[in-house]
Design an enzyme around this catalytic site. Structure first.
Site, mmCIF file in Angstrom:
data_model
loop_
_atom_site.group_PDB
_atom_site.id
_atom_site.type_symbol
_atom_site.label_atom_id
_atom_site.label_comp_id
_atom_site.label_asym_id
_atom_site.label_seq_id
_atom_site.Cartn_x
_atom_site.Cartn_y
_atom_site.Cartn_z
ATOM 1 N N GLU A 37 -6.001 -12.719 5.998
ATOM 2 C CA GLU A 37 -6.858 -11.532 6.341
ATOM 3 C C GLU A 37 -8.089 -11.283 5.470
ATOM 4 O O GLU A 37 -8.546 -10.500 4.962
ATOM 5 C CB GLU A 37 -5.917 -10.143 6.105
ATOM 6 N N HIS A 93 0.620 -1.211 0.018
ATOM 7 C CA HIS A 93 -0.003 -0.095 -0.066
ATOM 8 C C HIS A 93 0.895 1.334 -0.053
ATOM 9 O O HIS A 93 0.264 2.250 -0.200
ATOM 10 C CB HIS A 93 -0.878 0.069 1.014
ATOM 11 N N ARG A 138 7.028 -5.958 2.697
ATOM 12 C CA ARG A 138 5.848 -6.618 2.362
ATOM 13 C C ARG A 138 5.851 -6.326 0.850
ATOM 14 O O ARG A 138 5.898 -5.237 0.234
ATOM 15 C CB ARG A 138 4.518 -5.757 2.972
ATOM 16 N N ASP A 151 -8.257 -5.766 6.436
ATOM 17 C CA ASP A 151 -8.524 -6.527 5.470
ATOM 18 C C ASP A 151 -9.877 -7.628 5.895
ATOM 19 O O ASP A 151 -10.777 -7.694 5.414
ATOM 20 C CB ASP A 151 -7.919 -7.344 4.563
ATOM 21 N N ASP A 159 16.892 -10.515 -3.414
ATOM 22 C CA ASP A 159 18.122 -10.180 -4.017
ATOM 23 C C ASP A 159 18.780 -8.702 -3.544
ATOM 24 O O ASP A 159 20.054 -8.808 -3.458
ATOM 25 C CB ASP A 159 18.261 -10.232 -5.616
HETATM 26 O O1 LIG Z 1 -5.366 -5.742 7.121
HETATM 27 C C1 LIG Z 1 -4.512 -5.167 7.502
HETATM 28 O O2 LIG Z 1 -4.756 -4.343 8.559
HETATM 29 C C2 LIG Z 1 -3.027 -5.067 7.007
HETATM 30 O O3 LIG Z 1 -2.732 -5.609 6.221
HETATM 31 C C3 LIG Z 1 -2.414 -3.620 7.606
HETATM 32 C C4 LIG Z 1 -2.786 -2.567 6.569
HETATM 33 O O4 LIG Z 1 -2.564 -2.989 5.157
HETATM 34 C C5 LIG Z 1 -1.767 -1.530 7.006
HETATM 35 O O5 LIG Z 1 -1.379 -0.668 5.548
HETATM 36 C C6 LIG Z 1 -2.376 -0.265 7.710
HETATM 37 O O6 LIG Z 1 -3.510 -0.057 7.491
#
Ligand SMILES: O=C(O)C(=O)C[C@H](O)[C@@H](O)CO
Length: 250
Positions: free
Chosen positions: A151, A48, A72, A177, A86
C-alpha cells in the site's frame, strides 16, 4: 485430531472470488450481525479499529463459523501475530509490507519451527481448543493463511520480489494508503489504474489478489476481474451512511 481446515485459504487456492466486509467498529455485536449477512470473510481490524487482543477474541467468538474472520494486526510485530493465532485467528492480514524481507519475516511469524518462529503455547490457547486438538502444533502450519498489504509506492516497486516469497498466500492492495502515497484520494482514476495494474500483477505472480472498494460499481469491477478477495464496504461507513439517510427523510 489436526488443526481445523481453513476454508478461506482453500477457496483462495481454488481461485474463487470471496466477498468480504471491513469490521472496524470493534464491537462484537456488529461483528456477529455482519457475520449473519452472507459475507465470505470479515476483516476484524486491529490496525485502525479500537481493537485490543480481548476485543478481537470477543469478535472471533461472535463471528464463529458464520463467516471467515481475517484479523488485521497493527503491524508486522512477531509477538502480536503469535497472540492472534493463539486466540484462534487462522488468517492474518499484515499491513504496510514494503519489501520481500518484511514479507519473509511475516511468514516466519506465522509458522512453527523449523519453518518459522511462532512460539509454542497452543496447549493453553483457544486455537487448539485448549488442548482438545492434540495435533494442533504439528498441523497448524498448513492451515494458517498470511495476507500481506502492499500500500505504498515502495511496496509496488518491490511487488515482484514480494510475490516470490513462499508462504505469502495473498497480497492485498490498500487504495487509501497507496493513494495517499501517490498524492491522491483512494478513488482517483490514477489510483484505480495503479490498483488494477497491481492486482493483475499479483494474479500473474501466482498469488491471490485482494482489495477494498467502498463504491459498489468499483467493487463490481474488481469482482468481474476475478480478484480473489474483495471487501465491498465497511461496517462503520455503511452504518453512518444509513443513519444519515434515515435522518434526512424527516
Ligand atoms: O489502504 C487501505 O485502503 C486499507 O488498508 C484499508 C483501510 O485501512 C480501511 O480501514 C478502510 O478505510
Amino acid at each position: 485430531m489436526p488443526a481445523p481446515a481453513n476454508t478461506f485459504k482453500k477457496r483462495l487456492e481454488a481461485r474463487e472470488t470471496q466477498v468480504g466486509l471491513w469490521v472496524s467498529s470493534g464491537d462484537a455485536s456488529i461483528a456477529e450481525l455482519a457475520a449473519g449477512c452472507g459475507y465470505d470473510w470479515l476483516v476484524i481490524d486491529g490496525e485502525h479499529g479500537p481493537n485490543g487482543l480481548r476485543d478481537i477474541l470477543g469478535q472471533l467468538r461472535a463471528v464463529g463459523d458464520k463467516s471467515h474472520p481475517v484479523v488485521r494486526v497493527p503491524d508486522d510485530n512477531r509477538a502480536t501475530i503469535k497472540q492472534m493465532l493463539d486466540i484462534g485467528a487462522q488468517t492474518i492480514l499484515v499491513p504496510m509490507i514494503d519489501s520481500a524481507e518484511q514479507a519473509r519475516e511475516a511468514v516466519r511469524s506465522m509458522l512453527y519451527p523449523p519453518k518459522g518462529v511462532r512460539g509454542v503455547g497452543a496447549a493453553v490457547a483457544r486455537a487448539s481448543g485448549y488442548s482438545a486438538i492434540g495435533d494442533y502444533t504439528q498441523t497448524a502450519n498448513e492451515t494458517v493463511c498470511l495476507l500481506v498489504q502492499v500500500e505504498s509506492l515502495k511496496g509496488l516497486e518491490a511487488l515482484d520480489d514480494i510475490l516470490a516469497v513462499e508462504g505469502v498466500d495473498g497480497v492485498f492492495i490498500g487504495p487509501s494508503d497507496l493513494g495517499t502515497d501517490m498524492g491522491y484520494g483512494p478513488d482517483a482514476p490514477e489510483v484505480r489504474e495503479a490498483v488494477t495494474g497491481a492486482l493483475k500483477r499479483i494474479q500473474e505472480g501466482g498469488k491471490a489478489a485482494g482489495v477494498l472498494a467502498t463504491v459498489p460499481d468499483v467493487a463490481k469491477d474488481y469482482v468481474d476481474m476475478g480478484v480473489e478477495f474483495v471487501a465491498v464496504g465497511g461496517d462503520v461507513l455503511v452504518l453512518r451512511a444509513a443513519l444519515c439517510d434515515l435522518r434526512a427523510k424527516f
